[in-house]
Motif scaffolding. Structure first.
Motif, PDB file in Angstrom:
ATOM      1  N   LYS A  18       0.813  -1.225   0.000  1.00 18.24           N
ATOM      2  CA  LYS A  18       0.000   0.000   0.000  1.00 18.24           C
ATOM      3  C   LYS A  18       0.850   1.281   0.000  1.00 18.24           C
ATOM      4  CE  LYS A  18      -4.170  -1.995   0.713  1.00 18.24           C
ATOM      5  NZ  LYS A  18      -3.921  -3.389   0.614  1.00 18.24           N
ATOM      6  N   SER A  19       2.160   1.134   0.229  1.00 22.09           N
ATOM      7  CA  SER A  19       3.029   2.317   0.202  1.00 22.09           C
ATOM      8  C   SER A  19       3.397   2.703  -1.236  1.00 22.09           C
ATOM      9  CB  SER A  19       4.297   2.077   1.024  1.00 22.09           C
ATOM     10  OG  SER A  19       5.139   1.130   0.396  1.00 22.09           O
ATOM     11  N   LEU A  20       3.095   1.836  -2.188  1.00 20.97           N
ATOM     12  CA  LEU A  20       3.389   2.117  -3.594  1.00 20.97           C
ATOM     13  C   LEU A  20       2.354   3.075  -4.178  1.00 20.97           C
ATOM     14  CD1 LEU A  20       4.154  -1.524  -4.802  1.00 20.97           C
ATOM     15  CD2 LEU A  20       5.823   0.272  -4.271  1.00 20.97           C
ATOM     16  N   SER A  21       2.684   3.664  -5.321  1.00 16.62           N
ATOM     17  CA  SER A  21       1.710   4.495  -6.037  1.00 16.62           C
ATOM     18  C   SER A  21       0.550   3.611  -6.466  1.00 16.62           C
ATOM     19  CB  SER A  21       2.358   5.123  -7.279  1.00 16.62           C
ATOM     20  OG  SER A  21       2.621   4.114  -8.249  1.00 16.62           O
ATOM     21  N   ILE A  22      -0.584   4.210  -6.762  1.00 17.99           N
ATOM     22  CA  ILE A  22      -1.758   3.430  -7.172  1.00 17.99           C
ATOM     23  C   ILE A  22      -1.460   2.636  -8.452  1.00 17.99           C
ATOM     24  CG2 ILE A  22      -2.873   5.307  -8.437  1.00 17.99           C
ATOM     25  CD1 ILE A  22      -4.684   2.709  -6.260  1.00 17.99           C
ATOM     26  N   LYS A  23      -0.679   3.197  -9.352  1.00 21.95           N
ATOM     27  CA  LYS A  23      -0.312   2.462 -10.562  1.00 21.95           C
ATOM     28  C   LYS A  23       0.527   1.239 -10.212  1.00 21.95           C
ATOM     29  CE  LYS A  23       1.883   2.702 -15.083  1.00 21.95           C
ATOM     30  NZ  LYS A  23       2.518   3.541 -16.100  1.00 21.95           N
ATOM     31  N   GLN A  24       1.495   1.392  -9.342  1.00 18.65           N
ATOM     32  CA  GLN A  24       2.343   0.267  -8.951  1.00 18.65           C
ATOM     33  C   GLN A  24       1.542  -0.790  -8.194  1.00 18.65           C
ATOM     34  OE1 GLN A  24       5.493  -0.447  -9.945  1.00 18.65           O
ATOM     35  NE2 GLN A  24       5.155   1.326 -11.268  1.00 18.65           N
ATOM     36  N   GLN A  25       0.569  -0.354  -7.398  1.00 13.76           N
ATOM     37  CA  GLN A  25      -0.308  -1.308  -6.717  1.00 13.76           C
ATOM     38  C   GLN A  25      -1.116  -2.104  -7.745  1.00 13.76           C
ATOM     39  OE1 GLN A  25      -2.661   0.145  -3.326  1.00 13.76           O
ATOM     40  NE2 GLN A  25      -1.256   1.893  -3.207  1.00 13.76           N
ATOM     41  N   ALA A  26      -1.605  -1.431  -8.766  1.00  8.73           N
ATOM     42  CA  ALA A  26      -2.381  -2.095  -9.818  1.00  8.73           C
ATOM     43  C   ALA A  26      -1.508  -3.095 -10.573  1.00  8.73           C
ATOM     44  CB  ALA A  26      -2.978  -1.061 -10.770  1.00  8.73           C
ATOM     45  N   ILE A  27      -0.279  -2.721 -10.855  1.00  3.64           N
ATOM     46  CA  ILE A  27       0.654  -3.622 -11.533  1.00  3.64           C
ATOM     47  C   ILE A  27       0.918  -4.854 -10.660  1.00  3.64           C
ATOM     48  CG2 ILE A  27       3.075  -3.878 -12.269  1.00  3.64           C
ATOM     49  CD1 ILE A  27       2.875  -0.922 -13.246  1.00  3.64           C
ATOM     50  N   GLN A  28       1.124  -4.619  -9.383  1.00  5.01           N
ATOM     51  CA  GLN A  28       1.380  -5.719  -8.457  1.00  5.01           C
ATOM     52  C   GLN A  28       0.156  -6.648  -8.362  1.00  5.01           C
ATOM     53  OE1 GLN A  28       2.064  -4.672  -4.283  1.00  5.01           O
ATOM     54  NE2 GLN A  28       3.838  -6.039  -4.287  1.00  5.01           N
ATOM     55  N   ALA A  29      -1.031  -6.078  -8.265  1.00  3.53           N
ATOM     56  CA  ALA A  29      -2.266  -6.877  -8.191  1.00  3.53           C
ATOM     57  C   ALA A  29      -2.459  -7.692  -9.468  1.00  3.53           C
ATOM     58  CB  ALA A  29      -3.466  -5.968  -7.936  1.00  3.53           C
ATOM     59  N   HIS A  30      -2.215  -7.064 -10.597  1.00  3.88           N
ATOM     60  CA  HIS A  30      -2.338  -7.754 -11.891  1.00  3.88           C
ATOM     61  C   HIS A  30      -1.364  -8.927 -11.964  1.00  3.88           C
ATOM     62  CE1 HIS A  30      -1.186  -8.322 -16.141  1.00  3.88           C
ATOM     63  NE2 HIS A  30      -2.486  -8.290 -16.308  1.00  3.88           N
ATOM     64  N   PHE A  31      -0.138  -8.706 -11.544  1.00  2.47           N
ATOM     65  CA  PHE A  31       0.872  -9.763 -11.533  1.00  2.47           C
ATOM     66  C   PHE A  31       0.428 -10.934 -10.655  1.00  2.47           C
ATOM     67  CE2 PHE A  31       4.345 -11.779  -9.229  1.00  2.47           C
ATOM     68  CZ  PHE A  31       5.060 -12.346 -10.269  1.00  2.47           C
ATOM     69  N   LEU A  32      -0.071 -10.619  -9.454  1.00  2.51           N
ATOM     70  CA  LEU A  32      -0.500 -11.677  -8.538  1.00  2.51           C
ATOM     71  C   LEU A  32      -1.675 -12.467  -9.099  1.00  2.51           C
ATOM     72  CD1 LEU A  32      -0.155  -9.850  -5.103  1.00  2.51           C
ATOM     73  CD2 LEU A  32       1.204 -11.799  -5.921  1.00  2.51           C
ATOM     74  N   ARG A  33      -2.607 -11.783  -9.711  1.00  3.16           N
ATOM     75  CA  ARG A  33      -3.754 -12.485 -10.279  1.00  3.16           C
ATOM     76  C   ARG A  33      -3.302 -13.456 -11.363  1.00  3.16           C
ATOM     77  NH1 ARG A  33      -9.598 -10.366 -12.251  1.00  3.16           N
ATOM     78  NH2 ARG A  33     -10.476 -12.426 -12.460  1.00  3.16           N
ATOM     79  N   ASN A  34      -2.449 -13.008 -12.247  1.00  8.67           N
ATOM     80  CA  ASN A  34      -1.937 -13.898 -13.291  1.00  8.67           C
ATOM     81  C   ASN A  34      -1.143 -15.063 -12.693  1.00  8.67           C
ATOM     82  OD1 ASN A  34      -3.160 -12.488 -15.347  1.00  8.67           O
ATOM     83  ND2 ASN A  34      -1.303 -11.450 -15.998  1.00  8.67           N
ATOM     84  N   LYS A  35      -0.386 -14.781 -11.653  1.00  4.57           N
ATOM     85  CA  LYS A  35       0.396 -15.820 -10.983  1.00  4.57           C
ATOM     86  C   LYS A  35      -0.529 -16.884 -10.396  1.00  4.57           C
ATOM     87  CE  LYS A  35       3.289 -16.445  -6.904  1.00  4.57           C
ATOM     88  NZ  LYS A  35       3.922 -15.759  -5.769  1.00  4.57           N
ATOM     89  N   TYR A  36      -1.565 -16.470  -9.685  1.00  2.56           N
ATOM     90  CA  TYR A  36      -2.485 -17.423  -9.071  1.00  2.56           C
ATOM     91  C   TYR A  36      -3.268 -18.191 -10.132  1.00  2.56           C
ATOM     92  CZ  TYR A  36      -1.465 -14.958  -4.708  1.00  2.56           C
ATOM     93  OH  TYR A  36      -0.840 -14.389  -3.622  1.00  2.56           O
ATOM     94  N   ARG A  37      -3.661 -17.518 -11.189  1.00  2.00           N
ATOM     95  CA  ARG A  37      -4.391 -18.189 -12.272  1.00  2.00           C
ATOM     96  C   ARG A  37      -3.504 -19.277 -12.893  1.00  2.00           C
ATOM     97  NH1 ARG A  37      -5.753 -14.001 -15.999  1.00  2.00           N
ATOM     98  NH2 ARG A  37      -7.590 -13.582 -14.752  1.00  2.00           N
ATOM     99  N   THR A  38      -2.264 -18.959 -13.155  1.00  4.79           N
ATOM    100  CA  THR A  38      -1.333 -19.923 -13.737  1.00  4.79           C
ATOM    101  C   THR A  38      -1.103 -21.091 -12.789  1.00  4.79           C
ATOM    102  OG1 THR A  38      -0.258 -18.204 -15.045  1.00  4.79           O
ATOM    103  CG2 THR A  38       1.018 -20.218 -14.638  1.00  4.79           C
ATOM    104  N   GLN A  39      -0.907 -20.802 -11.502  1.00  5.87           N
ATOM    105  CA  GLN A  39      -0.693 -21.862 -10.516  1.00  5.87           C
ATOM    106  C   GLN A  39      -1.905 -22.785 -10.437  1.00  5.87           C
ATOM    107  OE1 GLN A  39       0.221 -19.643  -6.938  1.00  5.87           O
ATOM    108  NE2 GLN A  39       2.416 -19.950  -7.213  1.00  5.87           N
ATOM    109  N   ALA A  40      -3.091 -22.199 -10.399  1.00  8.34           N
ATOM    110  CA  ALA A  40      -4.316 -23.005 -10.300  1.00  8.34           C
ATOM    111  C   ALA A  40      -4.448 -23.936 -11.497  1.00  8.34           C
ATOM    112  CB  ALA A  40      -5.538 -22.093 -10.177  1.00  8.34           C
ATOM    113  N   ARG A  41      -4.158 -23.440 -12.663  1.00 13.45           N
ATOM    114  CA  ARG A  41      -4.289 -24.270 -13.872  1.00 13.45           C
ATOM    115  C   ARG A  41      -3.251 -25.386 -13.909  1.00 13.45           C
ATOM    116  NH1 ARG A  41      -5.943 -19.433 -18.018  1.00 13.45           N
ATOM    117  NH2 ARG A  41      -7.945 -19.027 -17.010  1.00 13.45           N
ATOM    118  N   LYS A  42      -2.067 -25.112 -13.389  1.00 10.68           N
ATOM    119  CA  LYS A  42      -1.053 -26.164 -13.328  1.00 10.68           C
ATOM    120  C   LYS A  42      -1.450 -27.271 -12.367  1.00 10.68           C
ATOM    121  CE  LYS A  42       2.978 -23.520 -14.715  1.00 10.68           C
ATOM    122  NZ  LYS A  42       4.272 -22.955 -14.330  1.00 10.68           N
TER     123      LYS A  42
END
Length: 101
Positions: A18-42
């Motif tokens: 939460k100390s990151l800029s809103i853009k960096q938070q969005a990038i981080q959230a997007h990365f995590l979502r893709n990571k979890y989606r990939t893990q779940a499918r594997k």
């Protein structure tokens, strides 16, 4: 596996810095979502369905969402807040495939 994914998806908001800029938070959230989606499918036992989801509901780049929401009229912080919010919502259509409503 979908329950595992939904749990992680909903907790993305608690994992971002939460100390990151809103853009960096969005990038981080997007990365995590893709990571979890990939893990779940594997981890899916139904390899045919996992392949179908990879093909028809693939991980999209961050820029895709920036452009999508820009075209919808979002800009500046509201654009990244929208991406951040969308990163914590599961796909209702995929949930329905798995019998989760």
């Amino acid at each position: 596996m979908r329950i595992w994914y939904n749990y992680h998806d909903k907790n993305i908001i608690n994992k971002i810095d939460k100390s990151l800029s809103i853009k960096q938070q969005a990038i981080q959230a997007h990365f995590l979502r893709n990571k979890y989606r990939t893990q779940a499918r594997k981890l899916m036992k139904d390899r045919k369905l996992a392949k179908y989801l990879d093909t028809n509901n693939c991980n999209l780049p961050f820029e895709y969402y920036e452009n999508k929401y820009l075209k919808q009229g979002y800009s500046n912080n509201s654009l990244y807040e929208k991406i951040l919010d969308a990163s914590t919502r599961s796909n209702k259509t995929v949930n329905k495939i798995f019998g989760i409503i």
